[in-house]
Enzyme design. Structure first.
Site, PDB file in Angstrom:
ATOM      1  N   ASP A 140       0.780  -0.783   0.098  1.00 36.26           N
ATOM      2  CA  ASP A 140       0.334   0.051  -0.014  1.00 36.26           C
ATOM      3  C   ASP A 140       0.971   1.198  -0.069  1.00 36.26           C
ATOM      4  O   ASP A 140       2.307   1.203   0.165  1.00 36.26           O
ATOM      5  CB  ASP A 140      -0.489   0.165   1.482  1.00 36.26           C
ATOM      6  CG  ASP A 140      -1.133   1.072   1.744  1.00 36.26           C
ATOM      7  OD1 ASP A 140      -2.053   1.563   0.989  1.00 36.26           O
ATOM      8  OD2 ASP A 140      -1.286   2.094   2.388  1.00 36.26           O
ATOM      9  N   ASP A 168      -0.090   5.369   1.045  1.00 41.98           N
ATOM     10  CA  ASP A 168      -0.621   6.149   1.888  1.00 41.98           C
ATOM     11  C   ASP A 168      -0.331   5.694   3.141  1.00 41.98           C
ATOM     12  O   ASP A 168      -1.394   4.616   3.628  1.00 41.98           O
ATOM     13  CB  ASP A 168      -1.424   7.538   1.802  1.00 41.98           C
ATOM     14  CG  ASP A 168      -1.149   7.922   0.076  1.00 41.98           C
ATOM     15  OD1 ASP A 168      -0.643   8.442  -0.043  1.00 41.98           O
ATOM     16  OD2 ASP A 168      -2.099   7.290  -0.491  1.00 41.98           O
TER      17      ASP A 168
HETATM   18  C1  XBP Z   1      -4.819   6.668   0.619  1.00 37.69           C
HETATM   19  C2  XBP Z   1      -6.550   7.283   0.047  1.00 37.69           C
HETATM   20  C3  XBP Z   1      -5.536   8.770  -0.944  1.00 37.69           C
HETATM   21  C4  XBP Z   1      -4.457   9.671  -0.086  1.00 37.69           C
HETATM   22  C5  XBP Z   1      -5.191  10.886  -1.065  1.00 37.69           C
HETATM   23  O1  XBP Z   1      -4.396   5.165   0.149  1.00 37.69           O
HETATM   24  O2  XBP Z   1      -7.239   7.070   0.528  1.00 37.69           O
HETATM   25  O3  XBP Z   1      -7.036   8.730  -1.016  1.00 37.69           O
HETATM   26  O4  XBP Z   1      -5.572   9.953   0.763  1.00 37.69           O
HETATM   27  O5  XBP Z   1      -4.814  10.425  -2.658  1.00 37.69           O
HETATM   28  P1  XBP Z   1      -3.770   3.958   0.336  1.00 37.69           P
HETATM   29  P2  XBP Z   1      -6.009  11.108  -3.356  1.00 37.69           P
HETATM   30  O6  XBP Z   1      -3.161   4.138   1.487  1.00 37.69           O
HETATM   31  O7  XBP Z   1      -4.169   2.876  -0.578  1.00 37.69           O
HETATM   32  O8  XBP Z   1      -1.929   4.607  -0.607  1.00 37.69           O
HETATM   33  O9  XBP Z   1      -6.886  12.324  -3.423  1.00 37.69           O
HETATM   34  O10 XBP Z   1      -5.369  10.828  -5.353  1.00 37.69           O
HETATM   35  O11 XBP Z   1      -7.017  10.125  -4.363  1.00 37.69           O
HETATM   36 MG    MG Z   2      -3.098   2.975   3.689  1.00 40.74          MG
END
Ligand code: XBP
Ligand code: MG
Length: 272
Positions: A28, A30
């Site tokens: 993953d 973020d």
């Molecule tokens: C995390 C998310 C993303 C980011 C914002 O994704 O939910 O939406 O917060 O990015 P993950 P965007 O944990 O799956 O990596 O604004 O580009 O959507």
């Molecule tokens: Mg995440």
């Protein structure tokens, strides 16, 4: 007869476990590769709102609540439907959200280019170990592809983009996490079955998605996700650990090691 059947079944399960091989780790982004939400995405959203003349301000607490919804455009929609229901707008609201999100992505990429955010402990180390052990790397994330590319370039260098067999990101699937679509899409692209892989996640929505795709999952939690429900994950730990910063075990299958190494992941994968 019954005893014979049990013995055969026990052998079958043993052989299955011995033959189980970890072929790829799906990361993953973020919250897992880096703590991008509070000081990255949140700040970028607020800058985009301010540029557009909106007085919306997502403070750290509010942002924690908004993280219930994945995807930036979806998060703005959620804000308007649950937190700012009085917002009065005559124009096309979907177009406004798309514009705000595009501006937010530019601000976010600029933040990463300024090296505002580094990787979490052990991420770079583990990636290097996986590569030298022949375990493949992939990514499955809700975030916009430009954000993933910017994060990898700013932390590991442009050459590191080649380390990943596939980067599954953003709107490439219709339903974002907690739907399992992004992981299923990733498996299809890398040509492996769920059993051959292990996912690294940080949130309940992420675990629902990876486990929904039947991929054994290990969690490294963070401040925004420490109270999440990680049912289905093999183990939950604080982070992957560095030589001078051992990881702490939280729950699930015991780790019994200060660092998450390839051997630890193989052991956890075999137990899943
Ligand atoms: C995390 C998310 C993303 C980011 C914002 O994704 O939910 O939406 O917060 O990015 P993950 P965007 O944990 O799956 O990596 O604004 O580009 O959507
Ligand atoms: Mg995440």
């Amino acid at each position: 007869m019954c005893k014979k059947f049990v013995t055969i079944l026990a052998y079958f399960l043993l052989i299955k476990r011995v033959m189980k091989q970890l072929k790829a780790v799906i990361f993953d982004v973020d919250g897992t590769l880096a703590e991008t939400e509070r000081d990255g995405h949140r700040v970028a959203f607020n800058r985009a709102f301010s540029d557009a003349g909106l007085d919306w301000d997502w403070d750290e607490d509010l942002y924690g609540q908004l993280l219930a919804v994945t995807g930036g455009k979806e998060r703005i929609q959620y804000f308007l439907s649950h937190f700012y229901t009085d917002f009065d707008y005559d124009g096309d609201i979907d177009a406004l959200i798309a514009e705000l999100h595009a501006a937010k992505t530019k601000h976010y990429v600029a933040l990463l280019e300024s090296k505002a955010i580094g990787l979490r402990p052990g991420v770079s180390r583990l990636m290097a170990e996986l590569r030298s052990s022949g375990v493949r790397l992939a990514i499955a994330t809700t975030t916009t592809p430009a954000n993933v590319i910017a994060l990898i370039k700013s932390t590991l260098g442009e050459h590191a983009l080649e380390w990943f067999d596939y980067i599954a990101a953003g709107d490439v699937v219709p339903a974002k996490k907690p739907a399992s679509d992004i992981f299923e899409h990733c498996l299809q692209e890398i040509g492996l079955s769920a059993d051959d892989c292990l996912a690294l996640e940080d949130s309940a929505n992420g675990v629902l998605a990876s486990c929904g795709a039947n991929i054994p999952t290990v969690v490294t939690l963070n401040n925004y996700t420490r109270d999440d429900d990680f049912t289905g994950a093999i183990s939950v730990i604080t982070h992957l650990g560095e030589a001078n910063l051992p990881c702490e075990y939280i729950s699930g299958e015991p780790i019994n090691a200060p660092l998450i190494t390839v051997d630890v992941l193989k052991r956890l994968h075999a137990h899943a």
